[in-house]
Write a protein that holds these residues in place. Sequence first.
Motif, short mmCIF file in Angstrom:
data_model
loop_
_atom_site.label_atom_id
_atom_site.label_comp_id
_atom_site.label_asym_id
_atom_site.label_seq_id
_atom_site.Cartn_x
_atom_site.Cartn_y
_atom_site.Cartn_z
N UNK A 201 -14.72 -10.88 2.48
CA UNK A 201 -13.88 -9.73 2.21
C UNK A 201 -14.19 -8.60 3.17
N UNK A 202 -13.19 -7.73 3.34
CA UNK A 202 -13.33 -6.63 4.30
C UNK A 202 -14.43 -5.66 3.94
N UNK A 203 -14.82 -5.61 2.66
CA UNK A 203 -15.90 -4.70 2.27
C UNK A 203 -16.93 -5.41 1.41
N UNK A 204 -17.11 -6.68 1.72
CA UNK A 204 -18.07 -7.49 0.97
C UNK A 204 -19.35 -7.58 1.80
N UNK B 18 -15.08 -6.67 9.11
CA UNK B 18 -15.21 -5.79 7.96
C UNK B 18 -14.49 -4.49 8.26
N UNK B 19 -14.27 -3.71 7.22
CA UNK B 19 -13.54 -2.46 7.38
C UNK B 19 -14.53 -1.34 7.69
N UNK B 20 -14.25 -0.62 8.76
CA UNK B 20 -15.09 0.51 9.14
C UNK B 20 -14.18 1.66 9.55
N UNK B 21 -14.77 2.72 10.05
CA UNK B 21 -13.99 3.87 10.49
C UNK B 21 -13.27 3.63 11.82
N UNK B 22 -13.67 2.61 12.58
CA UNK B 22 -13.10 2.39 13.91
C UNK B 22 -11.67 1.87 13.80
N UNK B 23 -10.77 2.46 14.58
CA UNK B 23 -9.36 2.06 14.49
C UNK B 23 -8.84 1.36 15.74
N UNK B 24 -9.68 1.20 16.76
CA UNK B 24 -9.22 0.48 17.96
C UNK B 24 -8.99 -1.00 17.67
N UNK B 25 -9.72 -1.50 16.68
CA UNK B 25 -9.54 -2.89 16.27
C UNK B 25 -9.10 -2.89 14.80
N UNK C 111 -13.69 -4.60 12.10
CA UNK C 111 -14.84 -4.65 13.00
C UNK C 111 -15.53 -5.99 12.81
N UNK C 112 -15.48 -6.85 13.82
CA UNK C 112 -16.14 -8.15 13.71
C UNK C 112 -17.64 -7.92 13.54
N UNK C 113 -18.19 -8.37 12.43
CA UNK C 113 -19.63 -8.19 12.18
C UNK C 113 -20.37 -9.38 12.77
#
Lengths: 294, 294, 294, 294
Positions: free
Chosen positions: A163-166, A193-200, A203-205
């Motif tokens: 999940x994006x925030x798992x 995962x979901x982060x503050x960055x919006x260019x992608x 954010x591939x962890x």
Amino acid sequence: MATCNANPVSLSCNITNVATPSSPLYSKTYRDASVIHLPYNISISENTLAVIAGPCSIESEEQIMATAEFVKKSGAAILRGGAFKPRTSPYSFQGMGIAGLQLLRKAGDYYRMPIITEVLDSEDITIVADYADILQVGARNCQNFSLLRKLGKIRKPVLLKRGMMVTIKEFLMAAEYILAEGNENVILCERGIRTFETETRNTLDISAVPVLKQKTHLPVIVDPSHAAGNWKLIHPLALAALAAGADGLMIECHIKPESALCDGEQSLRPDKFALLMNDIHKMNTLLNKKLECI
Amino acid sequence: MATCNANPVSLSCNITNVATPSSPLYSKTYRDASVIHLPYNISISENTLAVIAGPCSIESEEQIMATAEFVKKSGAAILRGGAFKPRTSPYSFQGMGIAGLQLLRKAGDYYRMPIITEVLDSEDITIVADYADILQVGARNCQNFSLLRKLGKIRKPVLLKRGMMVTIKEFLMAAEYILAEGNENVILCERGIRTFETETRNTLDISAVPVLKQKTHLPVIVDPSHAAGNWKLIHPLALAALAAGADGLMIECHIKPESALCDGEQSLRPDKFALLMNDIHKMNTLLNKKLECI
Amino acid sequence: MATCNANPVSLSCNITNVATPSSPLYSKTYRDASVIHLPYNISISENTLAVIAGPCSIESEEQIMATAEFVKKSGAAILRGGAFKPRTSPYSFQGMGIAGLQLLRKAGDYYRMPIITEVLDSEDITIVADYADILQVGARNCQNFSLLRKLGKIRKPVLLKRGMMVTIKEFLMAAEYILAEGNENVILCERGIRTFETETRNTLDISAVPVLKQKTHLPVIVDPSHAAGNWKLIHPLALAALAAGADGLMIECHIKPESALCDGEQSLRPDKFALLMNDIHKMNTLLNKKLECI
Amino acid sequence: MATCNANPVSLSCNITNVATPSSPLYSKTYRDASVIHLPYNISISENTLAVIAGPCSIESEEQIMATAEFVKKSGAAILRGGAFKPRTSPYSFQGMGIAGLQLLRKAGDYYRMPIITEVLDSEDITIVADYADILQVGARNCQNFSLLRKLGKIRKPVLLKRGMMVTIKEFLMAAEYILAEGNENVILCERGIRTFETETRNTLDISAVPVLKQKTHLPVIVDPSHAAGNWKLIHPLALAALAAGADGLMIECHIKPESALCDGEQSLRPDKFALLMNDIHKMNTLLNKKLECI
């Protein structure tokens, strides 16, 4: 495994026992490495590299057959395609449903590739399992524990997307829901995962790959397409995933991305996919892995 | 470049002009690729691969000389070491200061390696520039615009670390502060962003590497040590960074990590660093880059 | 307190001592509650409510005098205004500098209000302290430890804004840098953290208010303007901050937001500010606080 | 652009319509304000304030009856209690199931309070709807579109919790899935999002309250218990939520939190809950809302 259906005083549910047992089924203490066996002698494991490719959504027979042909030719082992699509808006294209499953199966049979597709609801497990070789759980359902539990009762492989925030810990506990019901065929998939960055898009962890490989015997694959949301980033991210230790990749491809019904901007054209597979071959030699294809 | 010190009506500061100019100095439209030239014929560029290695903090002459010896032997090109340390707590070890700079210089001279160290305050720029070949701006100072502006007035190379919550767009605009003052020698360093995940100290934003390479001519390197905060993850993350297109790496090493004054848990021992450099050599061949070392 | 300037072997810097001392100066064990005394008999404390208001940037004498007049009339106690502006782009308006400080001082003297303005660089501390009653450290400098240390050596109050990426624990340790140098007049300001949500400029961490109030004797104020980035949200967020226990507010106001040189979209007009102050009065009665104004 | 020719051939899937329609059902353009009518003449709306209280999990008849008694006495309008619990680990207490539903219904009938409980799976909707007055969708199921769609086909009110990773825009689109199937009785609940901050379990996004109130006619309530994860923060956060414009609150309470089977650390004791309700009464007078209770 003891269950806790209606009795709060049963020992296994006691609050002092609320964390994981000392040795969860996903852990390395339980097993060293898992091999997921698929039709056509394909496997997903730490000794092999399996590339899953195909369109976001199955759109027509022509589209899925043409896609299967070019991904197979370039070296992909497994064919993907969405028939039931989880979309943010109820007004977006929701997938072809059962008709899509049938077309995907036809393409897989014709090109001799195992197929994978998403299951959205526990009520659909039986029908999806009738067609698919791997059932995919999407990121938004990563903690749909009821769905996971029911997938634990079948024996077909399940690919569980993070999940994006798992967190990584929660991701492994989600896998444990499937394992605890008896299905040992679980594949983990990092997809951003979901982060503050919006260019992608996400954010591939990339660190999740070695962290997971150190904690679990389950195979770990990476989906750079959903992580990036932009086809220009897929090539470098796919190579990075392999260098970080991933056991496979899931790549969105489309014969004509500009007319895709879903996620066209993150889909690779045939020529770009062939170039990527070429570099994957080289990287694989370096990593001493066997590229799965037939 | 026009400055806006005290005149709100000057044209260049007009509110209609508040975004970036159409062609910022960091962009590919301005230049295709930058090469940062360093002493001992080392360079940082898209055609080379430069490995920066050394301890988090300079602790003693013995420590920095021994570290320089083993990182050089394994193939590192540039020696790092902190003399002024930004620490979360005022009661933590704050670095050796000028004495540390002198020891680092001595080690660099002896082993013929360019040296890099962090500058914390605009008042220290002159003294740090007297000793160092590259001045590093730490993540917490990524948007310390006053410091950046003053670093734009010197000519020594500046390695700018991305802040933990700085977007890629803001990161490039921070670099623009240095470039706009006339210093063209800027190196960008991805070192992890802050997310909800706690298995790693930060989340290495591997996608930032190809995104930056597509947007700017400045070299992009990766620091997997601070991103991971765990030495066990450095090897796979370093290889992933190269596969994603990084022009260099910054790796923390220590002769005896368990007694390091700072960040021991994320520092590689000599034997692990040698193994990593061995795999970097192989990967480099695949990527057609020239590994910088003398 | 022992300092660790350049000697790694001093006892106080020993690695075994690397965390905070058992009783940091910010903690409740050290003091129950701090009162910050300002000119004109204004104070910031847990028994009072101080509203700081004014424009993002000082733009002209006319603008700052007109703003001071209306915020004073509606009940604000302290006048804010930026003279040195930290901007993401070097091409954006950077503030009026010293001329701005002089205009702000003039407005404060005329309307009998203490004034607050930001200091960007340790080299500017003396000049800013000559004019301002409170020195503000912006979010991007929250962990500029060199600046904090030097602000610890003056005796004027310092308002420390929480960084976008700074945890509550780190925020308190940043305050400790100032306190440890002897300056006891520190005010903490929550102004939003960076998250994935894009409807607001930042995410106001309202929980930080009660968490901070439970951990420290320092006053805690809230800046809803920078958190929201949208004037329509300021009124409800300001009231929420007071209900959560904040000791004050910092509100951006402008006589004509549509022509502001900076942050116009998050500035309140005179009429909206008056309405907000009216509700703050009512809320204050409920909370048994004394609204500071003269 | 192609239409969704192979999906259930509805016109509403046309790909040119792929974002929201110009006027989604949740929007203010469609309706100004919704009132959710419940048994015992309780309603949830912008003119009233409804407090939902009760334990995280129903544990026994004694526990739920004693809890209902004290929350009713202090002024709560609606009784909550979990019978099917979504837990991170499959080995944690999963709830009493149907036996729990029966006990909750009994307590609601006896104390004349509408009841709310969570539904985890689309297969359970019928049985949960037989007992509950409001069906709750948990944060982890916020984008379980299959579940949402099926809840759109019943007519009982649905309380939709915002997912930890779900933007405000996505949250509204999730509500649209229910509305689009014909169920107009949707209540939105902000319960904290996931961020880097670890002092609280999640970060209560207080700004979401006014943002949602400006965008939708649906009632918005706040759950400070799950946001904070710490009973000490519930009182200030509950008041902050009301000040920000929330139409109701959901508060976890327990007769003996230290022996709760789930989430004891974030549950209020009877005396603390009474104190909170006392302050809610005062705040409500200020806000001109009618506190719902019978």
